[in-house]
Design an enzyme around this catalytic site. Structure first.
Site, PDB file in Angstrom:
ATOM      1  N   ASP A 649       0.854  -1.192   0.000  1.00 29.76           N
ATOM      2  CA  ASP A 649       0.000   0.000   0.000  1.00 29.76           C
ATOM      3  C   ASP A 649       0.887   1.238   0.000  1.00 29.76           C
ATOM      4  O   ASP A 649       0.979   1.970   0.982  1.00 29.76           O
ATOM      5  CB  ASP A 649      -0.918  -0.019   1.222  1.00 29.76           C
ATOM      6  CG  ASP A 649      -1.916   1.127   1.189  1.00 29.76           C
ATOM      7  OD1 ASP A 649      -2.128   1.689   0.091  1.00 29.76           O
ATOM      8  OD2 ASP A 649      -2.465   1.462   2.249  1.00 29.76           O
ATOM      9  N   HIS A 860      -6.920 -18.126   6.718  1.00 28.54           N
ATOM     10  CA  HIS A 860      -5.543 -18.472   6.383  1.00 28.54           C
ATOM     11  C   HIS A 860      -5.126 -17.519   5.253  1.00 28.54           C
ATOM     12  O   HIS A 860      -5.419 -17.769   4.084  1.00 28.54           O
ATOM     13  CB  HIS A 860      -5.442 -19.927   5.916  1.00 28.54           C
ATOM     14  CG  HIS A 860      -5.790 -20.930   6.963  1.00 28.54           C
ATOM     15  ND1 HIS A 860      -5.207 -20.937   8.206  1.00 28.54           N
ATOM     16  CD2 HIS A 860      -6.668 -21.979   6.960  1.00 28.54           C
ATOM     17  CE1 HIS A 860      -5.694 -21.933   8.924  1.00 28.54           C
ATOM     18  NE2 HIS A 860      -6.598 -22.577   8.194  1.00 28.54           N
TER      19      HIS A 860
END
Length: 894
Positions: A649, A860
């Protein structure tokens, strides 16, 4: 009437009107002494000259084309199995020798009659009665029936095409024109000599022509001039030793492109004539491919390129009729062009307009798409093995570089390359075959080198780069196989990675993934072998053990040690472990690690990067107190993210990615990174008053440091003494932008780029991706299409698309605002950004995790798996899911 009678008749048109072939002229000129010795106009002398010319021409065609009988036993015939081929010059000389010794002359085989031997039959009919010339005002078209006039025509000019077209219209019979087009456009020699540019005559030549033509009427003068110009074009490079070919500049061609376009516009409207172009191309292409493959024809005659220029001007090439046979054959021939010829074509086409470039792109794209959808390609039947698709892609590459050259280029402003010493390969590595052949980075496209231009040099192409991407091809391409062909570089197997412009970002990212993984496995194998041979400690992974509260210190210290001791370890697979947590890194722990590191690095309080509120983007802080080593480590983090297929990001302007690809920042880049300064400088350039008197600016500028104190900088020596004027304001703007984007952050960015290249220097990253695609690779897509995610999600443990809770789940997720959707992605995948290609490429799995319970959903992140209990109501599902995604930090073992 034969050609000799035309020459002697008072009312016959100029000799150039007959337009004989270049080779015919060569052999006829050898008879000059014979023709000059007999100037009398007796019928007997004309017959003698005509017979001699006729015999020599028959010998010449027998030597070059043969009689057509494959079982011919004449040693002086090209059809004889033991005959040694000769070029046109040698054939012309040999024809004269055979005439002198009265050598054996074959009769034309039935299969040859009506084609190349037709003119022989015509000339053998004998002279016509001279009384046909008695009336000087008689129409010359009636004197020379079209069927006889065109059989000696071996090349075309614009004027000749129009003349034949007019005659065909008068008779309402287009078959003569169709036959001419079929003959010329199916012959490489004929097409190469056609539509030549008019030769510029000297004053002496013009006076000579005027003296010869002063007794002609005006119409005949004009036609003679046109024919003479065309004849001059065909005689280029004949007995004079091809001196005209040397006069052509590197980007010049001898074909008159405007004339070709006008001719196509007139002729393609007629369906029957269009069919002649189609059929001619089918016959032409295999011969051209053979010439280029085995005879090195372009190096002997650069004008051979005219053939491809003329054919590509056919605006109907992309029509369905061409796609089956004609266009694939032509593409295979064109793909055999040597590199200098491809470069010349690219430079020529770069001067075309956007619409013409788009037409050529559509021509090759339609052929590729047609072949892809009409065949069933798979792992056993590879699209790489389809010759037509491979050839069309190679041809498309020429148009691609023409598109780059014709666009808005910035050839200068290149960053200096890092002169980093390349570590020597050890003896053990060489024994294991692990020496790096591409130590200085990935390959460079040879056509790019020949043209001296890079894709990154183009600010804005003639047509968007996206138009070169072929999605159907990307869908059927087996990237693992293609990558193998790319690395092996065999001549027998074509790799589409050598033409990355045709691949979308998703496909190229897959190729990069294979490259990175193979390099990881290679480093792991070397480590294991080192440990066995030299007794070193086994360390097959790049292990980082960090504390959440000190993630920057721990990570950067560890990476700095690795970069100093053994930079090759950076190319091992990353394995992150958070101290005190039980998470096993199969990809998900690394994703969170990168996310946390980026949040810390780009924190404005640290001061390494400056944040612009208006653009929401970060830029390097020229007043940062951090060392170059810190910026190097940040570059390593960015490189590791790409190398390990993780999305970050980060929010950089496009100028940063252009600089990473080797281009310096310029005034145009200021619009993204420093919009306020860009607007001010733009107004300065557009100001209509006196800049010096009204603005009083000098070549000295002021910047503020991290504490807000002003710092003065001279753009040139003693800049405060040089006022900015209307004359030098462009120079001021250029130097100002150079200081802001390059000089003021030179140390920081060089260190950042050096760290980035430590990881990616051997990767095909630069070769495959453009700057905007690099941003997509690092940052992912900003468009979150959850509808696409729903369509591609798979289910496990008893759930399916029709399960009640699954329907409730998607209704709940679609109702989330943007921020909560990003939190959900972060919780499920480890990042809040969509991968390259969008959320449809994510492959998320929702698995059942027991019956109704108060437990929260779990995930997960390594495998994008969401474990969802079967909650009893939609409201409970929403409440449990929101709590899970809001407080999702840390890893624990289930």
């Amino acid at each position: 009437m034969n050609s000799d009678e035309k020459q002697d008749c008072e009312c016959a048109p100029p000799q150039a009107e007959a337009t004989p072939a270049r080779e015919h002229d060569r052999s006829v000129r050898l008879l000059g002494s014979l023709e000059e010795s007999d100037r009398e106009n007796s019928e007997a002398s004309r017959m003698k000259r005509a017979a001699a010319k006729h015999l020599i021409e028959r010998y010449y065609h027998q030597l070059t084309e043969g009689c057509g009988n494959e079982a011919c036993t004449n040693e002086f015939c090209a059809s004889c199995p033991g005959f040694c081929r000769m070029d046109n010059n040698a054939a012309a000389v040999k024809a004269l020798e055979l005439y002198k010794i009265n050598a054996k002359l074959c009769d034309p085989h039935p299969s040859k009659k009506g084609t190349t031997s037709a003119y022989l039959e015509n000339s053998a009919k004998g002279p016509r009665h001279k009384s046909a010339c008695s009336d000087r005002k008689m129409n010359h078209r009636d004197l020379h029936p079209i069927k006889d006039d065109l059989k000696d025509l071996n090349y075309l000019t614009e004027e000749k095409v129009y003349e034949i077209l007019d005659i065909c219209r008068e008779k309402d019979d287009y078959s003569p024109l169709i036959r001419v087009i079929g003959r010329i456009f199916s012959s490489a020699e004929g097409l190469v000599q056609s539509f030549r540019k008019a030769k510029h005559h000297t004053k002496e030549e013009l006076k000579s022509l005027q003296a010869k033509d002063e007794d002609k009427d005006e119409d005949e003068k004009e036609k003679a001039a046109c024919s003479a110009s065309a004849m001059a074009g065909t005689l280029e490079g004949a007995s004079e030793g091809d001196s005209s070919a040397q006069k052509l500049g590197p980007d010049e061609v001898s074909v008159d492109i405007g004339a070709v376009r006008r001719v196509y516009n007139r002729l393609l409207a007629n369906e029957k004539i269009e069919a002649a172009f189609l059929n001619a191309l089918v016959y032409l292409s295999p011969n051209v491919e053979c010439d280029l493959t085995y005879h090195n024809v372009y190096s002997r005659d650069p004008n051979y390129l005219n053939l491809f220029i003329i054919v590509m001007e056919n605006s109907n090439l992309h029509s369905p009729e061409y796609l089956e046979i004609a266009l694939p054959l032509f593409c295979k021939a064109m793909s055999k062009l040597p590199l200098p010829a491809q470069a010349k074509l690219a430079r020529l086409w770069s001067r075309y307009g956007a619409e013409q470039i788009r037409r050529m792109v559509e021509t090759f794209q339609q052929l590729i798409t047609y072949k892809v959808i009409s065949n069933e390609f798979n792992s056993r039947n590879l699209v790489n093995d389809d010759d037509a698709v491979a050839a069309a892609t190679k041809c498309l590459k020429i148009v691609y570089y023409a598109n780059v050259l014709g666009g808005d280029l910035d050839m200068g402003h290149n960053e200096e390359e890092d002169d980093e010493p390349v570590p020597e390969s050890s003896d053990l590595q060489e024994l294991l075959g692990e020496e790096r052949r591409n130590k200085k980075g990935p390959r460079v496209d040879p056509l790019e080198t020949e043209l001296g231009v890079k894709t990154t040099d183009c600010r804005r192409p003639l047509i968007p780069f996206e138009e070169f991407v072929n999605e159907p091809l990307n869908d059927v391409l087996e990237m693992d196989k293609d990558y193998t062909f790319f690395k092996v570089e065999t001549e027998n197997k074509f790799s589409f990675m050598t033409c990355p412009f045709i691949l979308n970002a998703v496909t190229k990212n897959l190729g990069l993934y294979y490259d990175n993984r193979i390099r990881m496995y290679s480093e792991r194998r070397i480590t294991v072998l080192y440990s066995l041979v030299q007794g070193q400690q086994l360390n097959p992974y790049l292990r980082l053990k960090v504390r959440r509260d000190h993630i920057i210190d721990d990570a950067l210290v560890r990476l700095e040690m690795i970069a100093m001791e053994n930079p090759a370890d950076l190319k091992k697979q990353l394995y992150v472990e958070f101290e005190g947590e039980q998470g096993v890194d199969e990809g998900g722990v690394s994703k969170e690690f990168f996310q946390l590191v980026v949040e810390e690095i780009f924190n404005p309080d640290i001061g390494m990067f400056a944040y612009d509120e208006s653009t929401k983007l970060f830029w390097f802080n020229p007043s940062s107190f951090e060392t170059e080593g810190q910026f190097t480590l940040i570059g390593i983090v960015l490189g590791l993210a790409i190398y390990n297929n993780c999305i970050l990001d980060v929010h950089f302007p496009m100028g940063v990615y252009r600089k990473l690809m080797g281009k310096k920042g310029t005034f145009r880049d200021l619009a993204d990174s420093h919009p306020v300064q860009h607007q001010s400088l733009k107004e300065l350039l557009e100001y209509e008053g006196s800049v010096e008197e009204d603005m009083m600016i000098t070549f000295q500028i002021s910047q503020t440091d991290i504490f807000g104190n002003p710092l003065m900088y001279d753009l040139k020596e003693n800049g405060d003494k040089f006022p900015v004027t209307n004359e030098n304001r462009k120079d001021f703007v250029s130097q100002y932008a150079d200081y802001i984007l390059n000089k003021s952050i030179e140390k920081q960015f060089k260190a950042f780029r050096r760290g980035f290249h430590m990881v990616t220097n051997e990767s095909p990253l630069k070769y495959l991706f453009r700057p905007e695609e690099i941003e997509l690779l690092i940052c992912g897509s900003r468009n979150l299409d959850f509808q696409a995610l729903e369509e591609t999600t798979e289910y496990d443990g008893g759930y399916n698309r029709e399960s009640r809770i699954i329907k409730d789940f998607w209704e709940t997720v679609h109702s989330f605002p943007e921020e909560q959707k990003r939190l959900f992605l972060q919780f499920t995948t480890g990042t809040d950004r969509a991968p390259v290609g969008g959320l449809g490429k994510l492959k998320m799995i929702i698995a059942k995790n027991g019956p109704d319970t108060d437990r929260l959903p779990t995930s997960h992140t390594c495998f994008n798996v969401l474990l969802l209990p079967e909650y009893c109501s939609k409201e409970k599902l929403r409440e449990r899911l929101l709590k899970a995604i809001t407080y999702a930090k840390g890893f624990g073992m289930l």
